[in-house]
Design an enzyme around this catalytic site. Structure first.
Site, short mmCIF file in Angstrom:
data_model
loop_
_atom_site.label_atom_id
_atom_site.label_comp_id
_atom_site.label_asym_id
_atom_site.label_seq_id
_atom_site.Cartn_x
_atom_site.Cartn_y
_atom_site.Cartn_z
N GLY D 153 -45.07 -49.98 12.27
CA GLY D 153 -44.46 -50.93 13.17
C GLY D 153 -43.70 -50.22 14.28
O GLY D 153 -43.46 -49.01 14.23
N CYS D 154 -43.32 -51.00 15.28
CA CYS D 154 -42.69 -50.41 16.46
C CYS D 154 -41.30 -49.87 16.14
O CYS D 154 -41.00 -48.70 16.41
CB CYS D 154 -42.63 -51.43 17.59
SG CYS D 154 -41.91 -53.02 17.13
#
Lengths: 337, 337, 337, 337
Positions: D153-154
């Protein structure tokens, strides 16, 4: 009507002060001053701040003689640089004026503080001793008696309003230093042409790690070590502080709520803190307003608080006028909502 | 491989040029120069433009001797001030370099133009005469032969790419001057600390009414009087031009479409104009790209065109490299998409 | 004290109205209404607009019965959709309320106008006939007598305030249609979740070429053909209009100045227009304020005017209250500065 | 040349993937897919993302049959919702494709994780077991062997790249949970019309306190409890994470530097981390780029780290392609700088 002047009126804070004083039903705006050498001397304030055209068109006068400036004046607002406030406050005070100083010159009574953090030697020990720290919601009784009020810094206002109820109630484990991350709009850097404030150069970034002057101001007044990390954000106004702390052993969410509400609910006089239990503060809700929004959430041993203010208002100008209101017996939010 | 240097590399345009030249498969980036007195001399370019770290870390060298700088160099990109380009271009040209000048110093061959609009006397008549105006989609054949290319200004690129097909086809009624309103991002003002570019001071506003230098540049190259009103917008990059014009008597929407498509569709080589019939150009579609989007709509006797470019790319750096590509026989958009 | 209610109070305009009415010394905010089916019914207004917490916490009530809503009410503000205003205004009017409608439902008395531009058949010819167009600086005398005031649209306010002095004085050559380019903040599109208003999709772009409803509203009230090109800008509030027009033969800059000053200087009552001769209006100077700034410059046969307003204030809410003030004999800018 | 398709290509991440794959010298972009019921099916990708016009004009196809879609395909990029990735990955894998999944469906191998945080029961234990977590700089050797890569994920990318060197070297006191404050651009919320993403509603605010899915993802892969507070910021792209942690007893600033440099300097292959010792990461330096900038500063027992990435690139698309490059033996940053 109390006669009021603003020294250092050309900046963003000065302009906000002028707007508020101008609409205040008990204050008369009698003069706007800049330093004697300022290139802005002689211009109307509205030439620098277009939104004030037809609202506050008074000229910026050079401050050449304090005695003249203080004649018939009840209230002096200093929106000047720290050193300037330090140098001129005493003279206004000795002439009997109430002085509300928005600089850092009288905020912290601690040895060596000004040498270490502000790069000058403080020469007015007595006034420093007598100055009242103008955190309006907390120092009401002292402000009412003060002749010199040192209005808190912008970051310290947000941080302290959020943490103080917990510390006063003994709910935090201070061995684990609270972590205060805060993002400020660019107006916090003042009205100056600088590369770092240049439109194309501004983007979200932390600065002043471990070394910002507001760290010792916060720690001193909270009497608790903290870690404070300021950031510059890509917006003009406002501060959002996100604070992570460890609760003392056994403290419950309900005790936290009780402490927050005991501090800020049911006050005799309407003040400028709004509580957001189990919610988070949002910047735009306070930009342009005198309020500090405080949200919080507890999980296990940890609490996260968020506090939002307009840096130029509750972080400076409106808090100064809140102090004026308290000092002079007006309802606290007169001219502010 | 063609050896390439950039003069005036420290600004926003210079940084974009460095990025493009660095990734260009037929160019070698051999040097970055700033003026001999620049405080940035000695720093790596990436110290000023963090996004270039690990990409272009070459140092900025002071330009002290042109002969030395030009040794073994095929291509010189001038991202310098107008006066500087004027002063140094000839020496590079005389040493046999191809020169692509992004300033205004060689864009307009008209009497008194430089005295009137740029405040200096042009001393290089012959080079001014020989310079080719680097509006890439229109001057392809001349650019292929040029030693000196004067890359168009940012506003003129957007305005001309939109209007030229109509003027060439004789579809406009020029008695009624086309009205060009354009909004530019703040990077158009360059990398400088100035009050007007300060983050808190920037907000949408027109400037330079009737007097901007790009007005005569546009009018000269279109051979048509125009009214040009530039605006500063609250964004970093990009230009959106909205152009309102009157069609010549009897001209139909289909004729307009035919003119636009004849100018830009089915070109031999992919170029940088994208057509949006009956739509409007949107700034974000072109920011960070080499394209100019052109939309248009006709109603009755009037046409409204919108043209969007990235002011630093199609309005400066990528158009310069597009010219390099044309001049040296590479596909036009090499290193640009 | 005049009892006031707001219908359609949940949107951006409604929130601004609530804020102004709440602080108005002669108005009492008696109720906030939304449509009977709104999901927001029952919520306090401040739940939707956090900046109103502790300021306006009144609940949004479903509007189920107009007679009940109108009981003891002097003033009704309609911040509703055009069709809704059309449908409900008459009932409030027949009950004797003053109605200030911020929608387009009663702005233009022209055959087929509502069918053509608003997609509905107007059924209240008489009220349409009696409605006064609330361009406050121009229709003062009629507003003073009106029971129904149709507050102008946001773009039309900016455009007309700038152009009307010139047209009234006969200074324009209307054969050449004035070109009005205007950029609006996103709040102009209302408080709705839509892809086009989504944060990542917004960027400067023209829309509604030749077809926006405000074009005929402007042309009708100015009695002059115009070309109007609206744009969406990347900011929340404000409109900047840039207007290019041709002067009638022989008209001088001094005559223009005389016309502007005759229209707006030395009025009996302070109004909301500020003049900027040979300057340009700047968006931030008016955002958050009730003012319209108008700048202009003449060169040869052409004039460029710029007009800036806050679309939610002078373009809607504050102009509505300005009309209330005029209608009821209060100073025009009461509660607005 | 490896044949590549993108599933879920209509969103912001899909568009970035298409752009990168399209310019990748070893990949062929063979197809763009959306769900069979999507209203975007049939449109060219560039109709949704104007910046791709003339760059990637491939149509979005409805994904009706995986076997057909997978025919002759080497690489499948899943930019789909978590549940969709979960449902379809296995079929592509069983057909022999390499799958790079940008969703959360295969990131964490922990009991009950998907039920608790993603609201679904994970049905593909074996693939979950075999999936390699695509944190490119750390899992190089495993990625080289993987058939299924779960791209992080970011927020987790930024947080882990900053903290992992310290944890691996045993330099942190994990009893005191590191505090991760991160601010994300609005594109992190995806391409959807929602009130919370509406332009006028976006302003700096924390959300998901103690409950965001990325908290357990980070804690799991770092094997260290953490406090993670995400914020929405008023910008389109980018994440800035500010991390405050306590060092283990006696750890020095030099040891920290050694750990950071040992992790990221002198790698065999150029990767995407850039180190900023005693500096702070700045958002704009990484927006539009594949890099993660990491700054840090030590004082006494505490360290503050800042990490910046483009959420759509290093936080999603460019990291996915970095994994493709590693997996297939191409230089890591091919098509990324």
């Amino acid at each position: 009507m109390l006669n009021t002047i603003i020294i250092g009126a050309s900046g963003y804070t000065g302009a906000e002060l002028a707007k508020i004083v101008n609409r205040h039903p008990q204050l008369t705006l009698c003069g706007l001053y800049v330093s004697a050498t300022s290139l802005d001397a002689g211009k109307p304030l509205s030439a620098l701040h277009g939104q004030l055209r037809d609202v506050v068109d008074l000229p910026l006068q050079p401050l050449t003689d304090i005695k003249t400036a203080a004649a018939n004046i009840d209230i002096v607002l200093l929106a000047t640089a720290h050193e300037v406030s330090h140098d001129i406050a005493a003279e206004f005070l000795n002439l009997g004026c109430q002085v509300f100083d928005l600089s850092g010159a009288f905020r912290v009574k601690a040895d060596d503080f000004y040498r270490q953090y502000y790069n000058f030697e403080h020469k007015y020990d007595e006034w420093l001793e007598n100055a009242v720290y103008g955190l309006a919601e907390w120092n009401h009784d002292q402000i009412r008696q003060a002749q010199l009020v040192a209005v808190p810094g912008c970051y310290p206002t947000a941080a302290q309003l959020a943490l103080k109820p917990l510390l006063v109630a003994g709910l935090l484990d201070c061995d684990q230093w609270p972590v205060i991350n805060a993002v400020s709009g660019v107006s916090g850097a003042g009205r100056k042409a600088r590369m770092t404030n240049s439109f194309c150069e501004v983007s979200l970034q932390a600065y002043g790690l471990f070394t910002h002057r507001h760290q010792p101001e916060i720690a001193h007044h909270l009497n608790c070590d903290i870690i404070f990390t300021p950031h510059l954000g890509n917006f003009k106004r406002g501060i959002l502080a996100t604070i992570t702390a460890k609760l003392a052993i056994g403290v419950t969410a309900d005790e936290v709520t009780a402490a927050m509400e005991s501090a800020y609910l049911n006050a005799a006089d309407q003040h400028a803190v709004r509580l957001l239990k189990n919610k988070t503060a949002k910047l735009d809700d306070v930009v342009g307003s005198c309020f500090c929004d405080i949200g919080w959430q507890v999980q296990g041993e940890h609490i996260i608080l968020t506090a939002a203010i307009d840096n130029l208002l509750k972080g400076a100008s409106s808090q100064a006028v809140q102090c004026i209101n308290i000092r002079n017996g007006f309802p606290q939010l007169t001219a502010l909502v």
